[in-house]
Design a protein around this motif. Structure first.
Motif, PDB file in Angstrom:
ATOM      1  N   ARG A 125       0.722  -1.367  -0.056  1.00  0.00           N
ATOM      2  CA  ARG A 125       0.047  -0.063   0.025  1.00  0.00           C
ATOM      3  C   ARG A 125       0.927   1.380  -0.116  1.00  0.00           C
ATOM      4  O   ARG A 125       0.700   2.437  -0.806  1.00  0.00           O
ATOM      5  N   ALA A 126       1.960   1.205   0.770  1.00  0.00           N
ATOM      6  CA  ALA A 126       2.720   2.360   0.766  1.00  0.00           C
ATOM      7  C   ALA A 126       3.572   2.526  -0.525  1.00  0.00           C
ATOM      8  O   ALA A 126       3.621   3.900  -0.862  1.00  0.00           O
ATOM      9  N   ALA A 127       3.857   1.340  -1.317  1.00  0.00           N
ATOM     10  CA  ALA A 127       4.533   1.624  -2.357  1.00  0.00           C
ATOM     11  C   ALA A 127       3.797   1.914  -3.422  1.00  0.00           C
ATOM     12  O   ALA A 127       4.103   2.873  -4.279  1.00  0.00           O
ATOM     13  N   VAL A 128       2.506   1.597  -3.504  1.00  0.00           N
ATOM     14  CA  VAL A 128       1.634   1.823  -4.716  1.00  0.00           C
ATOM     15  C   VAL A 128       1.140   3.415  -4.441  1.00  0.00           C
ATOM     16  O   VAL A 128       0.909   4.111  -5.609  1.00  0.00           O
ATOM     17  N   THR A 129       0.856   3.761  -3.148  1.00  0.00           N
ATOM     18  CA  THR A 129       0.423   5.062  -2.870  1.00  0.00           C
ATOM     19  C   THR A 129       1.378   6.042  -3.225  1.00  0.00           C
ATOM     20  O   THR A 129       1.029   7.230  -4.015  1.00  0.00           O
ATOM     21  N   GLU A 130       2.622   5.743  -3.027  1.00  0.00           N
ATOM     22  CA  GLU A 130       3.613   6.715  -3.392  1.00  0.00           C
ATOM     23  C   GLU A 130       3.902   7.009  -4.954  1.00  0.00           C
ATOM     24  O   GLU A 130       3.909   8.215  -5.413  1.00  0.00           O
ATOM     25  N   ALA A 131       3.738   5.813  -5.363  1.00  0.00           N
ATOM     26  CA  ALA A 131       3.790   6.040  -6.929  1.00  0.00           C
ATOM     27  C   ALA A 131       2.842   6.756  -7.504  1.00  0.00           C
ATOM     28  O   ALA A 131       2.719   7.347  -8.620  1.00  0.00           O
ATOM     29  N   ALA A 132       1.433   6.230  -7.428  1.00  0.00           N
ATOM     30  CA  ALA A 132       0.313   6.814  -7.580  1.00  0.00           C
ATOM     31  C   ALA A 132       0.130   8.382  -7.304  1.00  0.00           C
ATOM     32  O   ALA A 132      -0.211   9.109  -8.360  1.00  0.00           O
ATOM     33  N   ASP A 133       0.613   8.707  -6.271  1.00  0.00           N
ATOM     34  CA  ASP A 133       0.496  10.212  -5.885  1.00  0.00           C
ATOM     35  C   ASP A 133       1.559  10.762  -6.999  1.00  0.00           C
ATOM     36  O   ASP A 133       1.521  11.945  -7.404  1.00  0.00           O
ATOM     37  N   ARG A 134       2.785  10.053  -7.114  1.00  0.00           N
ATOM     38  CA  ARG A 134       3.611  10.904  -7.959  1.00  0.00           C
ATOM     39  C   ARG A 134       3.097  11.157  -9.473  1.00  0.00           C
ATOM     40  O   ARG A 134       3.368  12.078  -9.942  1.00  0.00           O
ATOM     41  N   TYR A 135       2.653  10.200  -9.996  1.00  0.00           N
ATOM     42  CA  TYR A 135       2.034  10.211 -11.458  1.00  0.00           C
ATOM     43  C   TYR A 135       1.050  11.155 -11.385  1.00  0.00           C
ATOM     44  O   TYR A 135       0.570  11.670 -12.448  1.00  0.00           O
ATOM     45  N   ALA A 136      -0.022  10.863 -10.484  1.00  0.00           N
ATOM     46  CA  ALA A 136      -1.314  11.952 -10.355  1.00  0.00           C
ATOM     47  C   ALA A 136      -0.806  13.365 -10.429  1.00  0.00           C
ATOM     48  O   ALA A 136      -1.520  14.126 -10.963  1.00  0.00           O
TER      49      ALA A 136
END
Length: 229
Positions: A125-136
């Motif tokens: 969850r931490a990893a995909v949230t960081e990545a999703a936040d970055r691209y969003a």
């Protein structure tokens, strides 16, 4: 309860799925679950299904033999976490604790496995949230929620309401693959399709599209389902 066939010796169980739109018999072996599925037109006689399945017995056994070996979640097992091997060890207390390349987990049996799974989901969850936040942030298009699940046939999705779903097993994939899936789903916040405009947007957003696609289409991707919780 659905129809079942048993063929061969030792027997292999086959799930029969009938569809009104099916025009021929097809046989599929799910790489992740080893389920063998025979899809057939609605009124095909069972005898015809048995003959067809028996004629493909060699192919079915070959597919099953190529499946990755199962890894049980117990002390001594090794999990690939973000591209690094992490060895499970017996721990104390109430929660899992990582120290370097070892993860200390309390409990035994099913309790041990459930605590490892909880730790994996939290890390994913931490990893995909960081990545999703970055691209969003790059797109200027926020998502509404992130959920983690364990689907068998997809690694992520994006709904028309902007809800993102990711497989927590992406934590076991190389970081570039997790990043690719995150970028892929975030791009759907702008283009909810796979049109040329979508692919152009994704390639502008993420440099490793080809690398991510190749990995997810390779046998390596099936390895992510070998860890049995």
């Amino acid at each position: 309860m659905g129809e079942r066939l048993r063929i061969g010796d030792p027997p292999i169980e086959i799930t029969v799925r009938r569809h009104s739109k099916a025009r021929r018999l097809t046989l599929r072996v799910a790489h992740a679950t080893a389920e063998v599925v025979l899809t057939a037109p609605t009124r095909t006689p069972m005898a015809a299904l048995e003959r067809f399945a028996d004629s493909r017995l060699g192919w079915v056994r070959s597919c099953l033999a190529k499946r990755p070996s199962v890894v049980s979640i117990e002390p001594g097992a090794v999990l690939p976490v973000g591209g690094e091997p992490v060895t499970l060890a017996q721990g104390r207390g109430r929660t899992a604790l990582r120290a370097g390349n070892r993860l200390f987990v309390p409990g035994e049996g099913a309790r041990y496995s459930s605590k490892v799974k909880a730790w994996v989901i939290d890390e994913a969850r931490a990893a995909v949230t960081e990545a999703a936040d970055r691209y969003a942030d790059r797109l200027g298009r926020p998502y509404t929620a992130i959920t983690l699940r364990d689907p068998r046939s997809r690694w992520g999705s994006c709904s028309s309401e902007g809800r993102l779903m990711f497989s927590w097993r992406l934590l076991f994939a190389p970081p570039v693959v997790l990043d690719y899936v995150a970028a892929h789903e975030v791009a759907h916040l702008v283009e909810l399709n796979h049109s040329p405009r979508y692919w152009a947007l994704l390639n502008d957003l993420f440099d490793g599209v080809d690398e991510g696609q190749r990995w997810l289409r390779s046998d390596d991707a099936a390895q992510l389902h070998r860890y049995q919780f």
